[in-house]
Design an enzyme around this catalytic site. Structure first.
Site, PDB file in Angstrom:
ATOM      1  N   TYR A   1       1.009  -1.258   0.089  1.00 21.29           N
ATOM      2  CA  TYR A   1       0.003  -0.066  -0.164  1.00 21.29           C
ATOM      3  C   TYR A   1       0.919   1.244   0.252  1.00 21.29           C
ATOM      4  O   TYR A   1       0.316   2.259  -0.359  1.00 21.29           O
ATOM      5  CB  TYR A   1      -0.879  -0.099   1.281  1.00 21.29           C
ATOM      6  CG  TYR A   1      -2.129  -1.161   1.334  1.00 21.29           C
ATOM      7  CD1 TYR A   1      -2.254  -1.894   0.186  1.00 21.29           C
ATOM      8  CD2 TYR A   1      -2.808  -1.333   2.312  1.00 21.29           C
ATOM      9  CE1 TYR A   1      -3.078  -3.081   0.272  1.00 21.29           C
ATOM     10  CE2 TYR A   1      -3.990  -2.238   2.388  1.00 21.29           C
ATOM     11  CZ  TYR A   1      -3.583  -3.055   1.261  1.00 21.29           C
ATOM     12  OH  TYR A   1      -4.897  -4.030   1.221  1.00 21.29           O
TER      13      TYR A   1
ATOM     14  N   LYS B   1       3.809 -15.060   2.350  1.00 16.13           N
ATOM     15  CA  LYS B   1       3.586 -15.910   1.204  1.00 16.13           C
ATOM     16  C   LYS B   1       5.267 -15.997   0.976  1.00 16.13           C
ATOM     17  O   LYS B   1       5.594 -15.896  -0.228  1.00 16.13           O
ATOM     18  CB  LYS B   1       2.975 -15.104   0.163  1.00 16.13           C
ATOM     19  CG  LYS B   1       2.567 -15.737  -1.093  1.00 16.13           C
ATOM     20  CD  LYS B   1       1.529 -16.823  -0.891  1.00 16.13           C
ATOM     21  CE  LYS B   1       1.381 -17.739  -2.157  1.00 16.13           C
ATOM     22  NZ  LYS B   1       0.512 -18.746  -2.083  1.00 16.13           N
TER      23      LYS B   1
ATOM     24  N   ASP C   1      -2.606 -17.990   2.051  1.00 13.91           N
ATOM     25  CA  ASP C   1      -3.849 -18.775   1.608  1.00 13.91           C
ATOM     26  C   ASP C   1      -4.323 -20.020   2.571  1.00 13.91           C
ATOM     27  O   ASP C   1      -5.490 -20.173   2.794  1.00 13.91           O
ATOM     28  CB  ASP C   1      -3.495 -19.435   0.172  1.00 13.91           C
ATOM     29  CG  ASP C   1      -1.793 -19.932   0.184  1.00 13.91           C
ATOM     30  OD1 ASP C   1      -1.187 -19.681   1.180  1.00 13.91           O
ATOM     31  OD2 ASP C   1      -1.605 -20.792  -0.955  1.00 13.91           O
TER      32      ASP C   1
ATOM     33  N   ASP D   1      -5.039  -6.623   6.216  1.00 13.55           N
ATOM     34  CA  ASP D   1      -6.443  -6.124   5.786  1.00 13.55           C
ATOM     35  C   ASP D   1      -7.501  -7.132   5.491  1.00 13.55           C
ATOM     36  O   ASP D   1      -8.456  -6.968   5.843  1.00 13.55           O
ATOM     37  CB  ASP D   1      -6.048  -5.075   4.591  1.00 13.55           C
ATOM     38  CG  ASP D   1      -7.183  -4.199   4.085  1.00 13.55           C
ATOM     39  OD1 ASP D   1      -7.981  -4.157   4.826  1.00 13.55           O
ATOM     40  OD2 ASP D   1      -6.937  -3.506   3.027  1.00 13.55           O
TER      41      ASP D   1
ATOM     42  N   ASP E   1     -10.729  -8.656   8.075  1.00 13.43           N
ATOM     43  CA  ASP E   1     -11.945  -8.365   7.474  1.00 13.43           C
ATOM     44  C   ASP E   1     -12.731  -9.864   7.701  1.00 13.43           C
ATOM     45  O   ASP E   1     -13.977  -9.900   7.953  1.00 13.43           O
ATOM     46  CB  ASP E   1     -12.130  -7.877   6.373  1.00 13.43           C
ATOM     47  CG  ASP E   1     -12.277  -6.225   6.441  1.00 13.43           C
ATOM     48  OD1 ASP E   1     -11.843  -5.974   7.436  1.00 13.43           O
ATOM     49  OD2 ASP E   1     -12.721  -5.835   5.508  1.00 13.43           O
TER      50      ASP E   1
END
Ligand code: NAD
Length: 349
Positions: A139, A188, A220, A244, A248
């Site tokens: 980001y 990852k 994942d 992020d 959620d």
């Protein structure tokens, strides 16, 4: 102790839920003989209306002078057509930057009284904390558009320095010491170089924190394991983007967005504490907003900015007791108003 707290009520339901949280703070602080001084600051849409910008310098200065900041929520349809740099949500990015807040802490807890609202079968309760890196990664990396062989292309880059990984890692390990002493680092590393550095640094830290059980998990798999068995997690530490998404996902396992608090922390005791939900303009002024996420954010503030763990626990226990008694706001299928549920929580303290 004297607490100097900046209040940023913001827009929509922000003023309603911050007022509830300060009533609860006042009661618990009075009970334990602490003094509190509040300074109200404007940010978001209300600051645009007053000053023409979402984050005035006076708000930044006021926040920096305070011991800690409690925020409601910002934004709403009134300001939706403004250009990006003038939108209310800009105030949040600006505050995080000005206050140097690099760690976002999101407890995700299923209260046993609300187990029927969890979409998972056979899960009665769980209690996870997601520690998300907040000021680095994709980001904030280089991004842009170019013309390549096949026409227009776009790119975003993920960059993490050892310093950035180490400081978020320490936040997670220290946090785990206050809890069930388990850290899962999510990355990852089978594909991304930035994740391989992330993992190396986390492994070095794990050797320093030998009292903490440590494990790595690919993102994942983590997305899957959160649904398969959330009870296996205590503290999850991860990058800005993975955090992020996973926070959620996890929040949906708890019943309502109106219950979940958060803290953004940096290198000092001052933090920014806020519910994870937005300004809910659809229910603004109706008196039915669930104030619990903001009340629990205030409890996190007492614990992490002021080391008032006993006082924080008193608030958390009061909230749990009220939920156990079946008092629920509309988002949880009940009929209590904001004021009524706040009153019930106050009665428990
Ligand atoms: P939202 O979180 O405000 O609302 C989503 C849904 O959840 C709505 O139906 C709302 O009524 C409900 N809800 C949210 N909080 C609740 C509570 N405490 N009690 C009961 N119900 C609650 O998200 P949105 O509708 O996508 O966004 C509304 C505005 O808030 C937008 O302007 C958005 O940019 C802004 N926003 C601000 C923040 C923040 O200040 N940190 C975060 C997210 C969104």
């Amino acid at each position: 102790m004297k607490l100097n707290i900046a209040l940023i009520k913001g827009d929509g339901i922000g003023p309603e839920i911050v007022d509830s949280a300060t009533k609860v703070l006042n009661k618990v602080l009075e009970k334990y003989n602490h003094k509190v001084v509040y300074t109200e600051l404007l940010a978001g849409g209300c600051a645009i209306d007053e000053f023409g910008i979402p984050l005035p310098q006076s708000t930044i200065d006021g926040a920096l002078r305070s011991d800690s900041v409690l925020l409601g929520a910002v934004g709403g349809p009134k300001w939706d057509t403004l250009p990006g740099h003038l939108r209310p949500e800009r105030a949040l990015l600006g505050l995080r930057k000005e206050l140097g807040l690099y760690a976002n802490i999101r407890p995700v807890r299923l209260f046993s009284a609300l187990k029927d609202r969890c979409p998972l079968r056979n899960v009665d309760s769980f209690d996870i904390v997601i520690v998300r890196e907040l000021t680095g990664g994709m980001y904030f990396g280089k991004s842009g558009r170019t013309i390549g062989e096949n026409g227009e292309e776009a790119y975003d880059t993920e960059t993490y320095s050892v310093m950035e990984i180490e400081r978020i890692g320490r936040t997670a390990f220290e946090y785990a010491r206050k809890r069930r002493k388990k850290v899962t680092s999510v990355d990852k590393a089978n594909v991304l170089e930035s994740s391989r550095l992330w993992r190396e640094v986390m492994h070095r830290l794990a050797k320093e924190y030998r009292d903490i059980e440590y494990g790595d998990m690919l993102v994942d798999n983590a997305a899957m394991q959160l649904i398969r068995n959330p009870l296996q997690f205590d503290v999850i530490v991860t990058s800005n983007m993975f955090g992020d998404i996973l926070s959620d996902e996890a929040s949906q396992l708890t019943g309502s967005i109106g219950l979940l608090p958060s803290a953004s922390l940096g290198g000092c005791k001052r933090g920014l504490y806020e519910p994870i939900h937005g300004s809910a303009p659809d229910i603004m002024g109706k008196g039915i907003a669930n104030p619990i996420a903001t009340i629990l954010s205030a409890a996190m503030m007492l614990s992490y900015s002021f080391n008032l763990d006993k006082e924080a626990k008193e608030i958390e226990d009061a909230v749990e007791a009220v939920l156990n008694q079946g008092y629920l706001t509309a988002d949880l299928g009940g009929n209590m108003t904001t004021d009524e549920i706040t009153e019930k929580i106050l009665e428990q303290i």
